[in-house]
Design an enzyme around this catalytic site. Structure first.
Site, PDB file in Angstrom:
ATOM      1  N   HIS A  38     -24.097 -15.101   3.563  1.00  0.00           N
ATOM      2  CA  HIS A  38     -24.384 -16.483   3.186  1.00  0.00           C
ATOM      3  C   HIS A  38     -25.879 -16.707   2.991  1.00  0.00           C
ATOM      4  O   HIS A  38     -26.298 -17.388   2.063  1.00  0.00           O
ATOM      5  CB  HIS A  38     -23.834 -17.452   4.242  1.00  0.00           C
ATOM      6  CG  HIS A  38     -22.418 -17.853   3.969  1.00  0.00           C
ATOM      7  ND1 HIS A  38     -21.356 -17.040   4.285  1.00  0.00           N
ATOM      8  CD2 HIS A  38     -21.894 -18.955   3.379  1.00  0.00           C
ATOM      9  CE1 HIS A  38     -20.238 -17.634   3.904  1.00  0.00           C
ATOM     10  NE2 HIS A  38     -20.536 -18.798   3.358  1.00  0.00           N
ATOM     11  N   LYS A 103     -12.788 -20.665  11.968  1.00  0.00           N
ATOM     12  CA  LYS A 103     -12.246 -21.305  13.168  1.00  0.00           C
ATOM     13  C   LYS A 103     -13.389 -22.042  13.847  1.00  0.00           C
ATOM     14  O   LYS A 103     -14.543 -21.626  13.759  1.00  0.00           O
ATOM     15  CB  LYS A 103     -11.606 -20.286  14.102  1.00  0.00           C
ATOM     16  CG  LYS A 103     -12.500 -19.096  14.458  1.00  0.00           C
ATOM     17  CD  LYS A 103     -12.755 -18.946  15.902  1.00  0.00           C
ATOM     18  CE  LYS A 103     -13.595 -17.710  16.211  1.00  0.00           C
ATOM     19  NZ  LYS A 103     -14.309 -17.778  17.466  1.00  0.00           N
TER      20      LYS A 103
END
Lengths: 184, 285
Positions: A38, A103
């Site tokens: 990222h 999550k």
């Protein structure tokens, strides 16, 4: 709670149907990426350069799998904790990314970004990486192979099981679920 | 004088790190099954079902229970009367443990989750260094405890230096607050290790040691701390976070508390959070 079987890439219209708490089974392709990948993607965006993946209409799955055993497409492949990618998600939503899968909870900026760009945040069951690998039929490293488990992969999924945590209307399954079961 | 072969240490560790990552131990499975019965939320029940199905597949196919196969953390208790037999090019116990870790993670297709520098972040490529805590004890025992410690739960851990006046309530509130702040992030239902006392670094070590207590869910032999464990488990489960944070009765599988003497001015406390994939194994030579 509704159940949806969806195929990637997805349209804005499909996103409008997804509500916090709904079950979603994804078939098609997902891109994988976590912390280091990222950072590299966002650096490219900031430099005005082209990304190695086209995120339009796609989902990014936050995962760093274990190595595949011979003859298998992937190893254990459950979700990693998503908040570490919070600072990156809005930029990718702005480029057309329709969803992220991980999550754990997201921050307010990400939740606002879901509303603004019509996107969703889904969770897969953390710590169920062996089970989840059964929904993955193929995997190919397509960028940053030097990052090892953190490389960007294109994974082929069939009925990949997720649950909608944050929808584009501000719904939040974590908050709603906790409120329902909290005892003072 | 007991003689321990370094090659045997290496080979035992090579197998141990794999087995721990493929198979939930019976004490852990038992607690999970017991807690599954107490869960009321449909989403929470579904999570428990998937956790158990996952453990079956991982064991059968020798796949990591979780893709985060952890830092390899060892607690080594070695007797002063133990002689280490250097062989097969292994020059030290540390080398034997490192080699066992390296080959175990490689041959077991386990993930390499260590970066060589915290800021520059290049992967070491073999999941070493291992994180080894040594304890020298009288006699000739040789005991090793291994925990595969994932990053997601470790990140939700905390240390706080209390004034003694904060008392038991202060510490209990801190433990509950830490579990609450972690929320859905550390893969609940969690295991909570609490270290009370010692000093700054010792409290953290106690918290990790608390996680290693077996069987999972057994209580501190001191009734005072056993009661604290029971209260904390109830309070954490009343938070409503539930399995995977989706709401439910079971947020924690167990709370273990360990204590140690401390300074007259201090009352340190540490909380080490562990995910439901509680991968702890021991061996003795």
């Amino acid at each position: 709670m509704a159940e949806h079987r969806i195929e990637t890439p997805v349209s804005d219209e499909l996103i409008t149907n997804l509500r916090a708490g709904d079950k979603v089974f994804i078939t098609g392709y997902l891109y994988t990426g976590r912390d280091s990948a990222h950072k590299k993607l966002i650096d490219l965006v900031n430099e005005g350069k082209e990304l190695p993946i086209d995120v339009k209409g796609q989902f990014i799955y936050y995962v760093g799998p274990t190595p595949a055993r011979p003859g298998k497409p992937i190893g254990s492949a459950g979700p990693t904790t998503s908040y570490r990618m919070d600072s990156f998600a809005p930029t990718l939503h702005a480029l057309g990314l329709k969803g992220t899968i991980g999550k754990g909870s997201r921050n307010e900026e990400v939740k606002e970004s879901l509303k603004k760009y019509k996107a969703v945040y889904l969770a897969a069951v953390g710590g169920a990486g062996a089970l989840i690998s059964k929904s993955i039929e193929g995997a190919e490293v397509i960028a940053y192979s030097e990052l090892g488990p953190e490389a960007i992969r294109k994974v082929e999924v069939k009925d990949f099981p997720c649950i909608v945590i944050n929808d584009m209307y501000g719904g939040d399954l974590y908050e709603e679920g906790k409120k329902q079961y909290k005892r003072d | 004088m007991k003689v321990i072969s370094l090659a045997q240490v290496r080979d035992t560790i090579k197998d141990l790190v794999q087995k721990a990552n493929f198979e939930l131990q019976d004490d852990v499975l038992e607690v999970i099954k017991e807690m599954e019965k107490k869960e009321e939320s449909p989403a929470g029940k579904e999570v428990f079902k998937q956790i158990l199905e996952n453990s079956r597949i991982a064991k059968e196919e020798k796949l990591g229970l979780c893709q985060d196969t952890g830092l390899a953390v060892f607690f080594v208790e070695i007797g002063e009367d133990v002689e280490l037999k250097k062989e097969n090019g292994l020059g030290s116990l540390k080398e034997a443990i490192t080699e066992g870790t390296r080959t175990g993670y490689e041959e077991g297709y386990l993930r390499k989750s260590v970066v060589e520098d915290p800021i520059r972040r290049k992967n070491t490529g073999d999941n070493t260094p291992a994180y080894i805590h040594w304890e020298l004890v009288p006699g000739d025992s040789f005991k090793v405890t291994f925990i595969a410690k994932g990053g997601g739960a470790e990140n939700m851990s905390a240390v706080r230096m209390f004034a003694p006046a904060a008392g038991m309530e202060g510490i209990e509130d801190f433990v509950v607050e830490t579990a609450d702040k972690g929320g859905s992030n550390p893969c609940p239902p969690i295991v909570v290790g609490v270290g009370v006392g010692g000093n700054f670094e010792y409290s953290a070590l106690l918290a990790k040691k608390a996680l290693l207590r077996r069987p999972l869910g057994s209580h501190n032999s001191d009734p005072f701390y056993a009661d604290m464990e029971k209260r904390l488990l109830e309070r954490i489960n009343d938070l409503g976070i539930g399995p995977q944070g989706m709401g439910g009765r079971i947020t924690a599988l167990a709370v273990h508390v360990e204590s140690f003497p401390c300074h007259i001015a201090s009352m340190p406390a540490a909380v080490n959070i562990q995910c439901h994939s509680h991968r702890v194994m021991n061996f003795e030579l």
